[in-house]
Design a protein around this motif. Sequence first.
Motif, PDB file in Angstrom:
ATOM      1  N   ILE A 228       0.836  -1.207   0.000  1.00 14.95           N
ATOM      2  CA  ILE A 228       0.000   0.000   0.000  1.00 14.95           C
ATOM      3  C   ILE A 228       0.871   1.258   0.000  1.00 14.95           C
ATOM      4  CG2 ILE A 228      -1.696   1.324   1.325  1.00 14.95           C
ATOM      5  CD1 ILE A 228      -2.832  -1.354   2.285  1.00 14.95           C
ATOM      6  N   PHE A 229       1.988   1.200   0.729  1.00 15.06           N
ATOM      7  CA  PHE A 229       2.927   2.327   0.716  1.00 15.06           C
ATOM      8  C   PHE A 229       3.458   2.560  -0.694  1.00 15.06           C
ATOM      9  CE2 PHE A 229       7.377   3.809   1.021  1.00 15.06           C
ATOM     10  CZ  PHE A 229       7.145   5.056   1.588  1.00 15.06           C
ATOM     11  N   GLY A 230       3.758   1.476  -1.408  1.00 11.54           N
ATOM     12  CA  GLY A 230       4.211   1.604  -2.787  1.00 11.54           C
ATOM     13  C   GLY A 230       3.166   2.253  -3.674  1.00 11.54           C
ATOM     14  N   ILE A 231       1.896   1.879  -3.477  1.00 10.62           N
ATOM     15  CA  ILE A 231       0.800   2.476  -4.241  1.00 10.62           C
ATOM     16  C   ILE A 231       0.705   3.972  -3.968  1.00 10.62           C
ATOM     17  CG2 ILE A 231      -1.723   2.539  -4.462  1.00 10.62           C
ATOM     18  CD1 ILE A 231      -1.642  -0.523  -3.907  1.00 10.62           C
ATOM     19  N   LEU A 232       0.850   4.360  -2.711  1.00 14.62           N
ATOM     20  CA  LEU A 232       0.798   5.785  -2.355  1.00 14.62           C
ATOM     21  C   LEU A 232       1.983   6.542  -2.952  1.00 14.62           C
ATOM     22  CD1 LEU A 232      -0.357   5.537   1.373  1.00 14.62           C
ATOM     23  CD2 LEU A 232      -1.708   6.279  -0.594  1.00 14.62           C
ATOM     24  N   CYS A 233       3.155   5.886  -3.013  1.00 17.76           N
ATOM     25  CA  CYS A 233       4.318   6.523  -3.658  1.00 17.76           C
ATOM     26  C   CYS A 233       4.020   6.813  -5.121  1.00 17.76           C
ATOM     27  CB  CYS A 233       5.546   5.608  -3.549  1.00 17.76           C
ATOM     28  SG  CYS A 233       6.309   5.557  -1.920  1.00 17.76           S
ATOM     29  N   VAL A 234       3.382   5.859  -5.798  1.00 16.90           N
ATOM     30  CA  VAL A 234       3.030   6.054  -7.206  1.00 16.90           C
ATOM     31  C   VAL A 234       2.053   7.216  -7.352  1.00 16.90           C
ATOM     32  CG1 VAL A 234       1.899   5.012  -9.206  1.00 16.90           C
ATOM     33  CG2 VAL A 234       3.458   3.635  -7.797  1.00 16.90           C
ATOM     34  N   ALA A 235       1.055   7.278  -6.473  1.00 19.46           N
ATOM     35  CA  ALA A 235       0.065   8.364  -6.532  1.00 19.46           C
ATOM     36  C   ALA A 235       0.720   9.719  -6.279  1.00 19.46           C
ATOM     37  CB  ALA A 235      -1.051   8.113  -5.520  1.00 19.46           C
ATOM     38  N   LEU A 236       1.618   9.776  -5.301  1.00 17.44           N
ATOM     39  CA  LEU A 236       2.316  11.020  -4.988  1.00 17.44           C
ATOM     40  C   LEU A 236       3.155  11.482  -6.169  1.00 17.44           C
ATOM     41  CD1 LEU A 236       3.372  13.256  -3.126  1.00 17.44           C
ATOM     42  CD2 LEU A 236       5.062  11.613  -2.246  1.00 17.44           C
ATOM     43  N   ALA A 237       3.940  10.570  -6.735  1.00 18.89           N
ATOM     44  CA  ALA A 237       4.788  10.922  -7.871  1.00 18.89           C
ATOM     45  C   ALA A 237       3.951  11.389  -9.053  1.00 18.89           C
ATOM     46  CB  ALA A 237       5.646   9.721  -8.273  1.00 18.89           C
ATOM     47  N   THR A 238       2.864  10.674  -9.323  1.00 15.98           N
ATOM     48  CA  THR A 238       1.990  11.031 -10.440  1.00 15.98           C
ATOM     49  C   THR A 238       1.405  12.422 -10.249  1.00 15.98           C
ATOM     50  OG1 THR A 238       1.414   8.701 -10.758  1.00 15.98           O
ATOM     51  CG2 THR A 238      -0.022  10.333 -11.772  1.00 15.98           C
ATOM     52  N   SER A 239       0.963  12.713  -9.031  1.00 17.88           N
ATOM     53  CA  SER A 239       0.403  14.034  -8.729  1.00 17.88           C
ATOM     54  C   SER A 239       1.424  15.133  -8.989  1.00 17.88           C
ATOM     55  CB  SER A 239      -0.057  14.089  -7.263  1.00 17.88           C
ATOM     56  OG  SER A 239      -0.375  15.405  -6.880  1.00 17.88           O
ATOM     57  N   ILE A 240       2.660  14.909  -8.574  1.00 21.73           N
ATOM     58  CA  ILE A 240       3.693  15.944  -8.716  1.00 21.73           C
ATOM     59  C   ILE A 240       4.018  16.207 -10.178  1.00 21.73           C
ATOM     60  CG2 ILE A 240       6.109  16.494  -8.251  1.00 21.73           C
ATOM     61  CD1 ILE A 240       5.820  14.936  -5.614  1.00 21.73           C
ATOM     62  N   TYR A 241       4.324  15.151 -10.936  1.00 23.32           N
ATOM     63  CA  TYR A 241       4.799  15.428 -12.290  1.00 23.32           C
ATOM     64  C   TYR A 241       3.661  15.663 -13.277  1.00 23.32           C
ATOM     65  CZ  TYR A 241       4.541  10.314 -13.329  1.00 23.32           C
ATOM     66  OH  TYR A 241       4.148   9.004 -13.506  1.00 23.32           O
ATOM     67  N   GLN A 242       2.421  15.257 -12.932  1.00 23.81           N
ATOM     68  CA  GLN A 242       1.308  15.673 -13.787  1.00 23.81           C
ATOM     69  C   GLN A 242       1.075  17.170 -13.671  1.00 23.81           C
ATOM     70  OE1 GLN A 242      -2.165  13.266 -12.925  1.00 23.81           O
ATOM     71  NE2 GLN A 242      -1.789  11.977 -14.702  1.00 23.81           N
ATOM     72  N   ARG A 243       1.222  17.708 -12.452  1.00 19.83           N
ATOM     73  CA  ARG A 243       1.030  19.151 -12.281  1.00 19.83           C
ATOM     74  C   ARG A 243       2.174  19.934 -12.923  1.00 19.83           C
ATOM     75  NH1 ARG A 243       0.317  19.903  -6.122  1.00 19.83           N
ATOM     76  NH2 ARG A 243       1.099  17.772  -5.985  1.00 19.83           N
ATOM     77  N   ALA A 244       3.403  19.475 -12.726  1.00 20.81           N
ATOM     78  CA  ALA A 244       4.541  20.161 -13.355  1.00 20.81           C
ATOM     79  C   ALA A 244       4.435  20.077 -14.878  1.00 20.81           C
ATOM     80  CB  ALA A 244       5.855  19.549 -12.875  1.00 20.81           C
ATOM     81  N   ASN A 245       3.985  18.902 -15.369  1.00 20.89           N
ATOM     82  CA  ASN A 245       3.666  18.703 -16.791  1.00 20.89           C
ATOM     83  C   ASN A 245       4.822  19.076 -17.724  1.00 20.89           C
ATOM     84  OD1 ASN A 245       2.015  17.816 -18.836  1.00 20.89           O
ATOM     85  ND2 ASN A 245       0.963  19.769 -19.089  1.00 20.89           N
ATOM     86  N   ILE A 246       6.008  18.589 -17.373  1.00 24.14           N
ATOM     87  CA  ILE A 246       7.172  18.804 -18.239  1.00 24.14           C
ATOM     88  C   ILE A 246       7.442  17.535 -19.046  1.00 24.14           C
ATOM     89  CG2 ILE A 246       9.641  19.335 -18.305  1.00 24.14           C
ATOM     90  CD1 ILE A 246       9.214  20.870 -15.660  1.00 24.14           C
ATOM     91  N   VAL A 247       7.671  16.441 -18.345  1.00 23.92           N
ATOM     92  CA  VAL A 247       7.835  15.130 -18.967  1.00 23.92           C
ATOM     93  C   VAL A 247       6.990  14.144 -18.171  1.00 23.92           C
ATOM     94  CG1 VAL A 247       9.439  13.271 -19.505  1.00 23.92           C
ATOM     95  CG2 VAL A 247      10.162  15.628 -19.799  1.00 23.92           C
ATOM     96  N   LEU A 248       6.120  13.402 -18.847  1.00 24.72           N
ATOM     97  CA  LEU A 248       5.210  12.477 -18.172  1.00 24.72           C
ATOM     98  C   LEU A 248       5.410  11.050 -18.650  1.00 24.72           C
ATOM     99  CD1 LEU A 248       1.805  14.417 -18.373  1.00 24.72           C
ATOM    100  CD2 LEU A 248       3.464  14.447 -16.529  1.00 24.72           C
ATOM    101  N   HIS A 249       5.102  10.097 -17.752  1.00 20.40           N
ATOM    102  CA  HIS A 249       4.993   8.712 -18.189  1.00 20.40           C
ATOM    103  C   HIS A 249       3.797   8.628 -19.136  1.00 20.40           C
ATOM    104  CE1 HIS A 249       4.190   4.419 -18.187  1.00 20.40           C
ATOM    105  NE2 HIS A 249       5.368   4.217 -17.619  1.00 20.40           N
ATOM    106  N   PRO A 250       3.887   7.868 -20.238  1.00 14.81           N
ATOM    107  CA  PRO A 250       2.770   7.795 -21.195  1.00 14.81           C
ATOM    108  C   PRO A 250       1.438   7.431 -20.544  1.00 14.81           C
ATOM    109  CG  PRO A 250       4.704   6.701 -22.079  1.00 14.81           C
ATOM    110  CD  PRO A 250       5.043   7.067 -20.672  1.00 14.81           C
ATOM    111  N   ASN A 251       1.448   6.498 -19.583  1.00 13.83           N
ATOM    112  CA  ASN A 251       0.197   6.090 -18.941  1.00 13.83           C
ATOM    113  C   ASN A 251      -0.434   7.248 -18.176  1.00 13.83           C
ATOM    114  OD1 ASN A 251       0.854   3.574 -19.903  1.00 13.83           O
ATOM    115  ND2 ASN A 251       1.530   2.764 -17.939  1.00 13.83           N
TER     116      ASN A 251
END
Length: 218
Positions: free
Chosen positions: A101-124
């Motif tokens: 579950i901690f790993g899942i939250l890490c993914v959510a946190l990372a996704t939130s950060i770089y989606q907002r920055a919106n410079i380079v994103l994972h395709p998914n």
Amino acid sequence: MINATGHSLTIATNLGSAVWTASAVNLYHLWPLSLRVTLFLCGVLVALANMALTRKLSWRRFLGNLLFITPFSYLIQLFTQIILHLGINQLPLVVRVITDIFGILCVALATSIYQRANIVLHPNDDFMQILRFRYLKGNATIAQMVHYIPPVLIMLGTFLFTGRLFAVNIGTLICLFFQGSFIGFFDQHAFKHLKHYGIAGLTQVKPVIRPARSVNGK
């Protein structure tokens, strides 16, 4: 780094990976390619789909997606091997569930950060962002659910072919139903002043049609 660590924790504990990662793991068990290559190929296909969804041939977006997944795919395989070597599967089940579950939250946190920055994103995650702001009025929860349809179909196909499912467990169900909410939570509480940049091209604003005025102004 945060994203790759989170995904690696979910893969190593084998208690349920993020839905897209789980679909790639099932493909990995279906053919002779490595996990790293499988993740990369899946990323390329989604990057192409992103251009179709935006209806725009954007090489900057496509190359940015590739720039993300190239080291990302390598780091996931490397980190997974290290975590397995450390003996994570020898820990009690409760500890492994918490780790997953901690790993899942890490993914959510990372996704939130770089989606907002919106410079380079994972395709998914770029795929999810396009759905969220171009088609679903900014709703992160619904966008996350919709963008899980392709990997769920992939896992259904591999299951029908092999009769087995890998990396699917309680963590996958949590991702399926709550990952969008987790991302929305971190949007509000992690780096609060970081906004969603560069989404103007994704939103569809309807033109305001004003009634024509007569010659006498009435």
